[in-house]
Design a protein around this motif. Structure first.
Motif, PDB file in Angstrom:
ATOM      1  N   GLN A   1       0.830  -1.144   0.364  1.00  0.00           N
ATOM      2  CA  GLN A   1      -0.544   0.034  -0.203  1.00  0.00           C
ATOM      3  C   GLN A   1       0.394   1.336  -0.304  1.00  0.00           C
ATOM      4  OE1 GLN A   1      -2.404  -0.924   3.841  1.00  0.00           O
ATOM      5  NE2 GLN A   1      -3.505  -2.108   2.774  1.00  0.00           N
ATOM      6  N   GLN A   2       2.172   1.706   1.068  1.00  0.00           N
ATOM      7  CA  GLN A   2       2.691   2.587   0.438  1.00  0.00           C
ATOM      8  C   GLN A   2       4.019   2.558  -0.777  1.00  0.00           C
ATOM      9  OE1 GLN A   2       2.876   4.524   3.372  1.00  0.00           O
ATOM     10  NE2 GLN A   2       0.862   3.015   4.259  1.00  0.00           N
ATOM     11  N   GLY A   3       3.604   1.157  -1.283  1.00  0.00           N
ATOM     12  CA  GLY A   3       4.824   1.529  -2.218  1.00  0.00           C
ATOM     13  C   GLY A   3       6.370   1.374  -2.246  1.00  0.00           C
ATOM     14  N   ILE A   4       6.326   0.049  -1.061  1.00  0.00           N
ATOM     15  CA  ILE A   4       8.204   0.086  -0.668  1.00  0.00           C
ATOM     16  C   ILE A   4       8.305  -1.583  -1.258  1.00  0.00           C
ATOM     17  CG2 ILE A   4       9.003   0.013   1.229  1.00  0.00           C
ATOM     18  CD1 ILE A   4       7.102   1.999   2.816  1.00  0.00           C
ATOM     19  N   ARG A   5       9.312  -1.271  -1.489  1.00  0.00           N
ATOM     20  CA  ARG A   5       9.736  -3.046  -2.040  1.00  0.00           C
ATOM     21  C   ARG A   5      10.099  -3.515  -0.825  1.00  0.00           C
ATOM     22  NH1 ARG A   5      12.311  -3.151  -7.682  1.00  0.00           N
ATOM     23  NH2 ARG A   5      13.348  -5.197  -6.993  1.00  0.00           N
ATOM     24  N   PRO A   6       9.806  -4.813  -1.234  1.00  0.00           N
ATOM     25  CA  PRO A   6      10.721  -5.487  -0.046  1.00  0.00           C
ATOM     26  C   PRO A   6      11.499  -5.248  -0.108  1.00  0.00           C
ATOM     27  CG  PRO A   6       8.587  -6.160  -0.920  1.00  0.00           C
ATOM     28  CD  PRO A   6       9.328  -5.040  -1.407  1.00  0.00           C
ATOM     29  N   VAL A   7      12.801  -5.857   0.324  1.00  0.00           N
ATOM     30  CA  VAL A   7      13.917  -6.229   0.684  1.00  0.00           C
ATOM     31  C   VAL A   7      14.932  -7.219   0.578  1.00  0.00           C
ATOM     32  CG1 VAL A   7      16.582  -5.725   1.905  1.00  0.00           C
ATOM     33  CG2 VAL A   7      15.018  -4.193   1.748  1.00  0.00           C
ATOM     34  N   SER A   8      15.157  -7.733  -0.736  1.00  0.00           N
ATOM     35  CA  SER A   8      15.616  -9.776  -1.132  1.00  0.00           C
ATOM     36  C   SER A   8      16.792 -10.554   0.291  1.00  0.00           C
ATOM     37  CB  SER A   8      15.859  -9.691  -2.038  1.00  0.00           C
ATOM     38  OG  SER A   8      16.813  -9.548  -2.805  1.00  0.00           O
ATOM     39  N   PHE A   9      15.918 -11.210   0.806  1.00  0.00           N
ATOM     40  CA  PHE A   9      17.053 -11.783   1.707  1.00  0.00           C
ATOM     41  C   PHE A   9      17.714 -13.225   1.452  1.00  0.00           C
ATOM     42  CE2 PHE A   9      15.178  -9.009   4.597  1.00  0.00           C
ATOM     43  CZ  PHE A   9      15.523  -8.624   5.434  1.00  0.00           C
ATOM     44  N   ASP A  10      19.115 -13.603   1.602  1.00  0.00           N
ATOM     45  CA  ASP A  10      19.393 -14.218   0.784  1.00  0.00           C
ATOM     46  C   ASP A  10      19.145 -15.791   1.357  1.00  0.00           C
ATOM     47  OD1 ASP A  10      20.733 -12.911  -0.619  1.00  0.00           O
ATOM     48  OD2 ASP A  10      22.931 -13.059   0.802  1.00  0.00           O
ATOM     49  N   SER A  11      18.780 -16.023   2.945  1.00  0.00           N
ATOM     50  CA  SER A  11      18.478 -17.357   3.767  1.00  0.00           C
ATOM     51  C   SER A  11      17.758 -16.593   4.699  1.00  0.00           C
ATOM     52  CB  SER A  11      19.623 -18.266   4.120  1.00  0.00           C
ATOM     53  OG  SER A  11      19.730 -17.079   5.359  1.00  0.00           O
ATOM     54  N   ILE A  12      16.236 -17.397   5.234  1.00  0.00           N
ATOM     55  CA  ILE A  12      15.412 -16.577   5.884  1.00  0.00           C
ATOM     56  C   ILE A  12      14.618 -18.236   6.782  1.00  0.00           C
ATOM     57  CG2 ILE A  12      12.777 -15.612   6.556  1.00  0.00           C
ATOM     58  CD1 ILE A  12      12.812 -14.604   3.857  1.00  0.00           C
TER      59      ILE A  12
END
Length: 466
Positions: free
Chosen positions: A445-456
């Protein structure tokens, strides 16, 4: 959560937060109304002619309407000729014939109801209606015969008689329609259970079988988004199951092998293999259906009171009508006295009383149910007017049960608000937890792109790291 708690929560405040729950409940309630109308009111009219469903009232009314209209056109109201009325020679004989048919056909639900009321020694509304139509009919027939035999002109009441029957039939049709319309609560619940189940056979092939044929011990596969066909235990597979309609718990509950699932609940996005534990009458849904049908057959106090008042009204009306008859016979003459007697009896029909209370009860249970509130005992509903403290348990009782991010507060200035949201949305990306999903949708909704993580990694019972 113990079974006992499920039951109590269900019976009192089933907060279905999902739309279909609203719909189903909406159906439940009303039926409540229908039954209670019969049972509660037992103004035996209805109790007695339970088979006179509103379909019958509709049919009787529509067939009586043409006869009633012809009678009204051919017989002057209170002896006053209205512009649309006309008479011709022997038109009064035609009126007598039509009125006789109307009395026998249109009046049947009322005098059958009255007979039932007298059998139970509790004359009420039906007895009053019957009295009103019978007095006006028989007196009018006498008036016409007198005209031909003695030549004297006696005023008849055919106009009043036919309009009274039509109005009463219409009233009952509307009442039955309003009370019976929403269909059956048990049926609404039954619709939650799918018709067919996918049974897993020995060789892992799938056979589709009607739910009625399921046996305890069968292994079934529940696809994502399907409703669970019967109560059972998960053998393999993980998912979130929405049980809001059954337990009132609005957030989808995580289910793993070994957990129980309830027939009628909705599976989320995983595939589950479930071993059946309960079928038919022993299932949770059947028990709730039984609970509802018991609730519907209990009249509320207001209805019992209405029934009593209708009974007193019958005796009062008869006594007052007789007093009117005697007084007007002394003051004036017999025809005038009869006019006042009939008028008294006609006006005394307690339709407002008979209609209003069950309709209000049906409507209030209906409004409650459409908002996820299932009333188990209708007396409790009447007692709530005196309540000054309300105690609620369970999440989702006063909320919609949907998680939303309301505010983001920063405790240091190393990151901006947007960066924090991007990080959170990225790390929650792999999780199907409702709170994780709410953070992801907030970022969208805020138009923010999630950061991509290598491992979660999900740390059980603590959170996530990445």
């Amino acid at each position: 959560m113990s079974n006992n708690k499920k039951h109590s929560s269900h019976s009192h405040h089933n907060h279905g937060d999902m739309d279909h729950s609203k719909h189903d409940h909406n159906e439940m309630e009303h039926h409540g109304g229908h039954h209670d109308h019969h049972a509660g009111h037992d103004h035996s009219g209805h109790g007695g002619h339970d088979h006179h469903h509103h379909g019958d009232f509709k049919e009787i009314f529509l067939k009586s309407l043409p006869m009633g209209i012809i009678i009204m056109i051919l017989s002057p109201m209170m002896g006053i000729s209205l512009p649309f009325q006309f008479t011709f020679q022997y038109s009064d004989i035609l009126v007598v014939l039509l009125s006789t048919i109307l009395y026998i056909y249109g009046g049947k639900p009322f005098y059958m109801g009255a007979i039932d009321e007298f059998k139970e020694k509790a004359p009420g509304m039906m007895a009053l209606v019957t009295l009103g139509i019978s007095v006006s009919y028989f007196y009018s027939v006498y008036a016409v015969i007198a005209k031909y035999v003695t030549g004297e002109h006696v005023m008849d009441f055919f106009f009043e008689f036919s309009s009274l029957i039509l109005i009463m039939l219409l009233g009952h049709w509307i009442e039955m329609k309003a009370v019976g319309e929403a269909g059956d609560a048990q049926k609404a619940l039954a619709e939650l259970v799918p018709k067919d189940a996918h049974v897993v056979l020995e060789d892992d092939s799938i056979e589709t079988r009607p739910v009625a044929d399921l046996q305890v011990g069968d292994l079934i596969r529940v696809q994502a988004g399907e409703n669970v066909p019967a109560d059972g235990t998960i053998q393999r597979g993980e998912s979130r199951v929405n049980e809001a309609l059954l337990t009132g718990e609005s957030k989808p509950i995580e289910k793993n092998p070994g957990d129980e699932v309830i027939g009628g609940s909705t599976n989320g996005d995983g595939v589950l293999y479930v071993e059946i534990q309960q079928t038919g009458d022993k299932s949770f849904i059947s028990q709730v259906q039984t609970l509802i049908s018991q609730a519907q057959s209990q009249p509320s106090r207001a209805e019992n009171l209405a029934q009593k008042v209708a009974g007193w009204l019958f005796y009062i009306a008869v006594i007052v009508a007789l007093i009117a008859l005697v007084i007007w016979m002394i003051i004036a003459d017999v025809p005038t006295a009869v006019i006042f007697t009939v008028t008294t009896l006609v006006i005394a029909c307690p339709h407002a009383l008979g209609l209003a209370i069950p309709l209000v009860t049906a409507r209030s249970t209906s409004l409650g149910a459409s908002r996820g509130l299932l009333v188990k005992d209708r007396e409790a509903l009447e007692l709530t007017t005196n309540a000054d403290v309300m105690v609620l348990d369970k999440t989702g009782t006063l909320t919609t049960g949907e998680f939303k991010v309301l505010d983001v507060e920063l405790f240091n200035d190393k990151y901006t608000k947007d960066e924090i949201v991007a990080l959170l949305a990225g790390i929650e990306g792999g999780s199907s937890h409702p709170i994780a999903q709410s953070i992801i949708s907030y970022a969208e909704q805020q138009g923010i792109r999630p950061v991509s993580f290598d491992s979660i990694d999900v740390i059980s019972g603590a959170g996530v790291e990445g």
